[in-house]
Write a protein that holds these residues in place. Sequence first.
Motif, PDB file in Angstrom:
ATOM      1  N   ASP A 127       0.821  -1.214   0.000  1.00  0.00           N
ATOM      2  CA  ASP A 127       0.000   0.000   0.000  1.00  0.00           C
ATOM      3  C   ASP A 127       0.854   1.263   0.000  1.00  0.00           C
ATOM      4  OD1 ASP A 127      -2.327  -1.491  -0.052  1.00  0.00           O
ATOM      5  OD2 ASP A 127      -2.712  -1.321   2.105  1.00  0.00           O
ATOM      6  N   THR A 128       1.962   1.244   0.747  1.00  0.00           N
ATOM      7  CA  THR A 128       2.847   2.407   0.802  1.00  0.00           C
ATOM      8  C   THR A 128       3.494   2.663  -0.558  1.00  0.00           C
ATOM      9  OG1 THR A 128       3.268   2.014   3.145  1.00  0.00           O
ATOM     10  CG2 THR A 128       4.838   3.414   1.979  1.00  0.00           C
ATOM     11  N   CYS A 129       3.971   1.604  -1.190  1.00  0.00           N
ATOM     12  CA  CYS A 129       4.589   1.753  -2.517  1.00  0.00           C
ATOM     13  C   CYS A 129       3.558   2.199  -3.552  1.00  0.00           C
ATOM     14  CB  CYS A 129       5.238   0.450  -2.948  1.00  0.00           C
ATOM     15  SG  CYS A 129       6.690   0.002  -1.992  1.00  0.00           S
ATOM     16  N   LYS A 130       2.376   1.613  -3.498  1.00  0.00           N
ATOM     17  CA  LYS A 130       1.327   1.987  -4.448  1.00  0.00           C
ATOM     18  C   LYS A 130       0.918   3.437  -4.251  1.00  0.00           C
ATOM     19  CE  LYS A 130      -2.898   0.384  -6.530  1.00  0.00           C
ATOM     20  NZ  LYS A 130      -4.275   0.563  -6.214  1.00  0.00           N
ATOM     21  N   ALA A 131       0.827   3.887  -2.998  1.00  0.00           N
ATOM     22  CA  ALA A 131       0.481   5.291  -2.726  1.00  0.00           C
ATOM     23  C   ALA A 131       1.538   6.225  -3.302  1.00  0.00           C
ATOM     24  CB  ALA A 131       0.331   5.508  -1.221  1.00  0.00           C
ATOM     25  N   GLY A 132       2.797   5.805  -3.284  1.00  0.00           N
ATOM     26  CA  GLY A 132       3.866   6.618  -3.857  1.00  0.00           C
ATOM     27  C   GLY A 132       3.717   6.820  -5.346  1.00  0.00           C
ATOM     28  N   GLN A 133       3.089   5.862  -6.016  1.00  0.00           N
ATOM     29  CA  GLN A 133       2.849   5.986  -7.456  1.00  0.00           C
ATOM     30  C   GLN A 133       1.906   7.145  -7.773  1.00  0.00           C
ATOM     31  OE1 GLN A 133       5.317   3.120  -8.876  1.00  0.00           O
ATOM     32  NE2 GLN A 133       4.069   4.362 -10.160  1.00  0.00           N
ATOM     33  N   THR A 192      16.129  -2.717  -7.956  1.00  0.00           N
ATOM     34  CA  THR A 192      15.551  -3.477  -6.848  1.00  0.00           C
ATOM     35  C   THR A 192      14.277  -2.797  -6.354  1.00  0.00           C
ATOM     36  OG1 THR A 192      16.986  -2.311  -5.275  1.00  0.00           O
ATOM     37  CG2 THR A 192      17.753  -4.462  -6.088  1.00  0.00           C
ATOM     38  N   ASN A 193      13.866  -1.723  -7.003  1.00  0.00           N
ATOM     39  CA  ASN A 193      12.644  -1.011  -6.609  1.00  0.00           C
ATOM     40  C   ASN A 193      11.414  -1.747  -7.130  1.00  0.00           C
ATOM     41  OD1 ASN A 193      14.354   0.880  -5.558  1.00  0.00           O
ATOM     42  ND2 ASN A 193      13.916   2.446  -7.082  1.00  0.00           N
ATOM     43  N   TYR A 194      10.320  -1.635  -6.389  1.00  0.00           N
ATOM     44  CA  TYR A 194       9.055  -2.263  -6.764  1.00  0.00           C
ATOM     45  C   TYR A 194       8.186  -1.364  -7.649  1.00  0.00           C
ATOM     46  CZ  TYR A 194      10.019  -4.713  -2.281  1.00  0.00           C
ATOM     47  OH  TYR A 194      10.579  -5.388  -1.242  1.00  0.00           O
ATOM     48  N   ASP A 195       8.418  -0.071  -7.603  1.00  0.00           N
ATOM     49  CA  ASP A 195       7.526   0.896  -8.249  1.00  0.00           C
ATOM     50  C   ASP A 195       7.533   0.745  -9.764  1.00  0.00           C
ATOM     51  OD1 ASP A 195       9.562   2.711  -9.529  1.00  0.00           O
ATOM     52  OD2 ASP A 195      10.172   2.943  -7.449  1.00  0.00           O
ATOM     53  N   LEU A 196       6.645   1.481 -10.405  1.00  0.00           N
ATOM     54  CA  LEU A 196       6.477   1.417 -11.862  1.00  0.00           C
ATOM     55  C   LEU A 196       6.947   2.685 -12.567  1.00  0.00           C
ATOM     56  CD1 LEU A 196       2.927  -0.204 -11.881  1.00  0.00           C
ATOM     57  CD2 LEU A 196       5.128  -1.342 -12.124  1.00  0.00           C
ATOM     58  N   PHE A 197       7.755   3.506 -11.892  1.00  0.00           N
ATOM     59  CA  PHE A 197       8.210   4.759 -12.496  1.00  0.00           C
ATOM     60  C   PHE A 197       9.026   4.520 -13.768  1.00  0.00           C
ATOM     61  CE2 PHE A 197       7.774   6.490  -8.035  1.00  0.00           C
ATOM     62  CZ  PHE A 197       6.656   7.251  -8.315  1.00  0.00           C
ATOM     63  N   ASN A 198       9.887   3.519 -13.777  1.00  0.00           N
ATOM     64  CA  ASN A 198      10.676   3.226 -14.979  1.00  0.00           C
ATOM     65  C   ASN A 198       9.774   2.896 -16.156  1.00  0.00           C
ATOM     66  OD1 ASN A 198      13.748   3.042 -14.448  1.00  0.00           O
ATOM     67  ND2 ASN A 198      12.855   2.050 -12.657  1.00  0.00           N
ATOM     68  N   GLU A 199       8.840   1.992 -15.929  1.00  0.00           N
ATOM     69  CA  GLU A 199       7.968   1.544 -17.007  1.00  0.00           C
ATOM     70  C   GLU A 199       7.103   2.691 -17.535  1.00  0.00           C
ATOM     71  OE1 GLU A 199       8.558   0.047 -14.080  1.00  0.00           O
ATOM     72  OE2 GLU A 199       8.062  -2.081 -14.142  1.00  0.00           O
ATOM     73  N   HIS A 213      13.790  -7.460  -7.547  1.00  0.00           N
ATOM     74  CA  HIS A 213      13.016  -7.767  -6.335  1.00  0.00           C
ATOM     75  C   HIS A 213      11.516  -7.808  -6.586  1.00  0.00           C
ATOM     76  CE1 HIS A 213      16.335  -6.616  -3.219  1.00  0.00           C
ATOM     77  NE2 HIS A 213      16.591  -7.730  -3.877  1.00  0.00           N
ATOM     78  N   GLY A 214      11.117  -7.876  -7.845  1.00  0.00           N
ATOM     79  CA  GLY A 214       9.699  -7.965  -8.149  1.00  0.00           C
ATOM     80  C   GLY A 214       9.092  -6.606  -8.435  1.00  0.00           C
ATOM     81  N   SER A 215       7.773  -6.596  -8.574  1.00  0.00           N
ATOM     82  CA  SER A 215       7.082  -5.379  -8.980  1.00  0.00           C
ATOM     83  C   SER A 215       5.677  -5.349  -8.397  1.00  0.00           C
ATOM     84  CB  SER A 215       7.011  -5.329 -10.504  1.00  0.00           C
ATOM     85  OG  SER A 215       6.435  -4.119 -10.939  1.00  0.00           O
ATOM     86  N   LEU A 216       5.173  -4.158  -8.215  1.00  0.00           N
ATOM     87  CA  LEU A 216       3.817  -3.979  -7.696  1.00  0.00           C
ATOM     88  C   LEU A 216       2.774  -4.639  -8.587  1.00  0.00           C
ATOM     89  CD1 LEU A 216       3.886  -0.203  -6.674  1.00  0.00           C
ATOM     90  CD2 LEU A 216       4.007  -2.197  -5.157  1.00  0.00           C
ATOM     91  N   ASN A 217       3.102  -4.858  -9.852  1.00  0.00           N
ATOM     92  CA  ASN A 217       2.108  -5.412 -10.773  1.00  0.00           C
ATOM     93  C   ASN A 217       2.396  -6.860 -11.196  1.00  0.00           C
ATOM     94  OD1 ASN A 217       4.309  -4.697 -12.363  1.00  0.00           O
ATOM     95  ND2 ASN A 217       3.057  -3.954 -14.057  1.00  0.00           N
ATOM     96  N   VAL A 228      26.859   0.868 -13.794  1.00  0.00           N
ATOM     97  CA  VAL A 228      26.679   2.168 -13.147  1.00  0.00           C
ATOM     98  C   VAL A 228      25.595   1.989 -12.095  1.00  0.00           C
ATOM     99  CG1 VAL A 228      25.997   4.571 -13.490  1.00  0.00           C
ATOM    100  CG2 VAL A 228      27.275   3.370 -15.278  1.00  0.00           C
ATOM    101  N   THR A 229      25.840   2.448 -10.879  1.00  0.00           N
ATOM    102  CA  THR A 229      24.823   2.339  -9.837  1.00  0.00           C
ATOM    103  C   THR A 229      24.373   3.727  -9.406  1.00  0.00           C
ATOM    104  OG1 THR A 229      26.452   2.283  -8.061  1.00  0.00           O
ATOM    105  CG2 THR A 229      25.775   0.172  -8.976  1.00  0.00           C
ATOM    106  N   LEU A 230      23.087   3.854  -9.171  1.00  0.00           N
ATOM    107  CA  LEU A 230      22.495   5.104  -8.695  1.00  0.00           C
ATOM    108  C   LEU A 230      21.589   4.774  -7.516  1.00  0.00           C
ATOM    109  CD1 LEU A 230      21.384   6.611 -12.119  1.00  0.00           C
ATOM    110  CD2 LEU A 230      23.347   7.308 -10.761  1.00  0.00           C
ATOM    111  N   GLY A 231      21.845   5.371  -6.378  1.00  0.00           N
ATOM    112  CA  GLY A 231      20.962   5.220  -5.231  1.00  0.00           C
ATOM    113  C   GLY A 231      20.957   3.850  -4.588  1.00  0.00           C
ATOM    114  N   TYR A 232      21.904   3.021  -4.913  1.00  0.00           N
ATOM    115  CA  TYR A 232      21.958   1.674  -4.340  1.00  0.00           C
ATOM    116  C   TYR A 232      22.903   1.692  -3.136  1.00  0.00           C
ATOM    117  CZ  TYR A 232      22.893  -3.326  -3.936  1.00  0.00           C
ATOM    118  OH  TYR A 232      23.026  -4.606  -3.467  1.00  0.00           O
ATOM    119  N   SER A 233      22.460   1.165  -2.007  1.00  0.00           N
ATOM    120  CA  SER A 233      23.233   1.263  -0.759  1.00  0.00           C
ATOM    121  C   SER A 233      24.194   0.088  -0.552  1.00  0.00           C
ATOM    122  CB  SER A 233      22.273   1.329   0.427  1.00  0.00           C
ATOM    123  OG  SER A 233      21.575   0.097   0.554  1.00  0.00           O
ATOM    124  N   PHE A 234      24.192  -0.868  -1.453  1.00  0.00           N
ATOM    125  CA  PHE A 234      25.022  -2.073  -1.345  1.00  0.00           C
ATOM    126  C   PHE A 234      24.691  -2.858  -0.076  1.00  0.00           C
ATOM    127  CE2 PHE A 234      27.195   0.611  -4.334  1.00  0.00           C
ATOM    128  CZ  PHE A 234      27.557  -0.279  -5.317  1.00  0.00           C
TER     129      PHE A 234
END
Length: 196
Positions: free
Chosen positions: A15-21, A55-62, A117-121, A182-188
């Motif tokens: 629900d938190t991830c979906k609300a972020g969309q 590794t993000n679940y959101d759909l912003f890329n798509e 790590h999968g996706s909301l959809n 290239v990594t962006l925003g990944y905390s390792f």
Amino acid sequence: SLDTAIEAIKRYVFDTCKAGQDGPSAETVVAFYQIFYRKLSQRSRSLPRPTIATTNYDLFNEIAMDRAGVPYINGFLGSVEKRFNPASFRYTIAQRLDLSSQRWTSLDNLVYFLKLHGSLNWHAVEKGLFPVAERPLSESGDGKAMLIYPTPAKQNASFAAPYSDMFREFQTKVVQEQSVLVTLGYSFGDEHVNNI
């Protein structure tokens, strides 16, 4: 019970991830992603098609790729029922060079896209050869999306399909000659990703 608590936590994460969309900054985030994908699509034609792994679940890329007109292969095939099929990572999208001949070339702006790590959809399905389907987010409100949750068991969860196929594809891309990671925003913080 423990199962009830686990389900409540999974629902909260979903629900938190979906609300972020749909949140107030969602359009700004999509706009930044669109800039990124437009720049990426202007790369030299002589370079191999890029692979984006997240590794993000959101759909912003798509959403950004759809809006920017950037075609991508994410492991799902089909029209009515989009099902995960790892063979799709060996495919390309081609265009005919000349209407009078059978000469084709791969689209220059094609992106291979891995959601480690999968996706909301993504949802488990029982019928059919491939047991994972991709649905529109509007149909994914049950909170039962296929996700690797931030728990100590993340590494074990990554051994199951479709994640194992995504990780195998990620590993194949990372070890290719002349490749750059290239990594962006990944905390390792994910050992199963770091090991690759």
